[in-house]
Design an enzyme around this catalytic site. Structure first.
Site, short mmCIF file in Angstrom:
data_model
loop_
_atom_site.label_atom_id
_atom_site.label_comp_id
_atom_site.label_asym_id
_atom_site.label_seq_id
_atom_site.Cartn_x
_atom_site.Cartn_y
_atom_site.Cartn_z
NE ARG A 146 -4.20 -1.43 0.11
CZ ARG A 146 -4.37 -2.62 -0.83
NH1 ARG A 146 -3.16 -2.88 -1.52
NH2 ARG A 146 -5.41 -3.20 -0.77
CD GLU B 85 -3.11 3.12 -5.16
OE1 GLU B 85 -1.94 2.76 -5.24
OE2 GLU B 85 -4.02 2.21 -5.04
CG HIS C 185 -3.30 -1.07 -6.77
ND1 HIS C 185 -3.58 -0.14 -5.63
CD2 HIS C 185 -3.16 -2.32 -6.62
CE1 HIS C 185 -3.78 -1.08 -4.86
NE2 HIS C 185 -3.68 -2.48 -5.25
P1 NAI Z 1 -1.32 -11.25 5.21
O1 NAI Z 1 -2.05 -10.80 6.22
O2 NAI Z 1 -1.00 -12.83 4.74
O3 NAI Z 1 0.47 -10.67 5.67
C1 NAI Z 1 0.64 -9.72 6.18
C2 NAI Z 1 1.89 -9.93 6.80
O4 NAI Z 1 2.40 -8.92 7.47
C3 NAI Z 1 1.55 -10.91 8.26
O5 NAI Z 1 2.68 -11.70 8.33
C4 NAI Z 1 1.82 -9.56 9.46
O6 NAI Z 1 2.23 -10.41 10.57
C5 NAI Z 1 2.62 -8.76 8.81
N1 NAI Z 1 2.71 -7.59 9.57
C6 NAI Z 1 1.60 -6.62 10.11
N2 NAI Z 1 2.15 -5.66 10.73
C7 NAI Z 1 3.62 -5.70 10.55
C8 NAI Z 1 4.36 -4.85 10.72
N3 NAI Z 1 4.15 -3.48 11.59
N4 NAI Z 1 5.56 -4.95 10.40
C9 NAI Z 1 6.09 -6.18 9.79
N5 NAI Z 1 5.08 -7.07 9.35
C10 NAI Z 1 3.98 -6.77 9.71
O7 NAI Z 1 -1.34 -10.50 4.00
P2 NAI Z 1 -0.97 -10.63 2.30
O8 NAI Z 1 -2.23 -11.18 1.76
O9 NAI Z 1 0.34 -11.13 2.29
O10 NAI Z 1 -1.00 -9.27 1.79
C11 NAI Z 1 -0.17 -8.22 2.27
C12 NAI Z 1 -0.44 -6.69 1.84
O11 NAI Z 1 -0.47 -6.63 0.41
C13 NAI Z 1 -2.10 -6.44 1.85
O12 NAI Z 1 -2.36 -5.64 3.17
C14 NAI Z 1 -2.43 -5.72 0.76
O13 NAI Z 1 -2.29 -4.21 1.45
C15 NAI Z 1 -1.24 -5.65 -0.36
N6 NAI Z 1 -1.84 -6.21 -1.51
C16 NAI Z 1 -1.76 -5.65 -2.52
C17 NAI Z 1 -1.86 -5.83 -3.76
C18 NAI Z 1 -1.91 -5.22 -5.11
O14 NAI Z 1 -2.33 -5.46 -6.16
N7 NAI Z 1 -0.78 -4.26 -5.15
C19 NAI Z 1 -2.91 -7.04 -3.79
C20 NAI Z 1 -3.16 -7.83 -2.77
C21 NAI Z 1 -2.56 -7.31 -1.49
#
Ligand code: NAI
Length: 330
Positions: free
Chosen positions: A234, A263, A295
């Site tokens: 993000r 964005e 994105h």
């Molecule tokens: P997820 O929930 O499986 O993993 C997120 C990880 O970040 C978790 O392991 C969590 O413990 C960790 N985390 C939380 N706070 C943290 C911090 N302060 N420092 C370090 N790590 C921390 O989520 P997933 O599916 O891997 O997605 C991650 C992000 O990717 C989503 O939140 C979304 O914003 C973004 N995304 C972007 C897309 C795009 O098209 N560009 C599409 C899908 C997701």
């Protein structure tokens, strides 16, 4: 169930209608994004379906509750654009698509890395101009480099596996460590250590109050000079103004972004005939070592199919009082 689908993208009608088997739900598509200005469009619906461009704040939630909306179904994994606490206080359920294709996003991060490094976008244009010189095309081997991964959830883990395949040393930072990754050789580090040791940093944590502007001047002061930073998560995880200063100082050597903190005024539409008013974005575009994609990391056939299927399943689970496995709970 009658659902208002906001911020409909050009491809979505086809996919949603295809997986709305037997036209079980009445889907009404709006081009408008959902925000306080467009909220009245949600009148008469039991559910709204929202995308990353929608801004569902406290005021919107109050209005939705007054209109009798009981469900906000996000067709995204991230949910930073919804006031979840407020929704809970108004007894509105918020569902999402937590796991549609982590590989799609991880692979986009790789595309950004390889393009920035091997400059294929520049070579493509250059060769079409009959310029076959290698001037300015030198890259570096990924093999043996240290990759720092911030956030090792579904996408971060998929990304780590690919980088291990390249023969990289992978280090990670997360508030929760993952044992499978540790067994594969990934070493967890404190955030500051990751900053100072990585040749490439890839961001895969969610945007929340702790990660907002996690990458700011303080962080950029700690990175190795000339590091590559990739953000497919993000936009607001990076402080853009500070990133521009670090780019000017050549502290950041390459910046690949699929997301940008402002964005919502730009992405997901064709502005090719407009004057862009965002000067911060304009400055970013002026660097030849910055690569921005709009994105699109989620945008693969497989991911879009899963998003449509799971979003429709979420409508059905809610309507039929099934267990809401994709509910966001704080
Ligand atoms: P997820 O929930 O499986 O993993 C997120 C990880 O970040 C978790 O392991 C969590 O413990 C960790 N985390 C939380 N706070 C943290 C911090 N302060 N420092 C370090 N790590 C921390 O989520 P997933 O599916 O891997 O997605 C991650 C992000 O990717 C989503 O939140 C979304 O914003 C973004 N995304 C972007 C897309 C795009 O098209 N560009 C599409 C899908 C997701």
């Amino acid at each position: 169930m009658k659902v208002a689908i906001f911020g409909t993208q050009f491809y979505e009608r086809e996919y949603f209608n295809k997986y709305n088997i037997g036209q079980k739900h009445e889907l009404v598509f709006f081009d408008e994004t959902l925000n306080i200005k467009t909220i009245n469009l949600a009148k008469g619906f039991e559910a709204v379906c929202a995308f990353v461009t929608d801004a569902i704040d406290k005021k919107c939630i109050k209005k939705l509750s007054e209109f009798g909306v009981k469900l906000i179904d996000l067709r995204s994994a991230g949910y930073n654009n919804v006031d979840i606490e407020s929704a809970r206080n108004h007894n509105i359920k918020v569902l999402r698509v937590p796991n549609y294709s982590p590989q799609a996003v991880a692979e986009q991060a790789i595309a950004l890395i390889l393009t920035l490094n091997r400059k294929t976008h520049k070579a493509y244009n250059q060769v079409r101009e009959n310029n076959f010189s290698l001037q300015n095309l030198m890259g570096f081997n990924l093999f043996g480099k240290t990759i720092g991964v911030v956030g090792t959830g579904k996408i971060g883990r998929a990304f780590c596996s690919i980088m291990l395949g390249f023969g990289c040393k992978v280090i990670a930072h997360d508030i929760k460590e993952n044992d499978d990754l540790k067994q594969k050789g990934v070493k967890y580090k404190a955030f500051e250590k990751l900053l100072s040791e990585s040749d490439i940093i890839s961001i895969h944590c969610p945007l929340n109050s702790e990660t907002n502007h996690l990458f700011d001047k303080k962080a950029f002061d700690k990175i190795k000079k000339g590091v590559m930073i990739i953000n497919t998560s993000r936009g607001a995880i990076i402080n853009t103004e500070d990133a521009i200063v670090a780019l000017k100082k050549e502290q950041i050597g390459y910046l690949g972004m699929d997301v940008y903190e402002n964005e919502s005024n730009l992405f997901f539409r064709d502005l090719s005939q407009s004057v862009i008013q965002d000067d911060l974005f304009g400055r970013l575009l002026s660097f030849n070592n910055v690569l921005i994609t709009p994105h699109q990391a989620f945008f693969t056939k497989e991911a879009v199919t899963e998003i449509a299927k799971i979003t429709i399943k979420n409508f059905t689970d809610f309507e039929e009082n099934e267990v809401l496995e994709n509910e966001i709970k704080l």
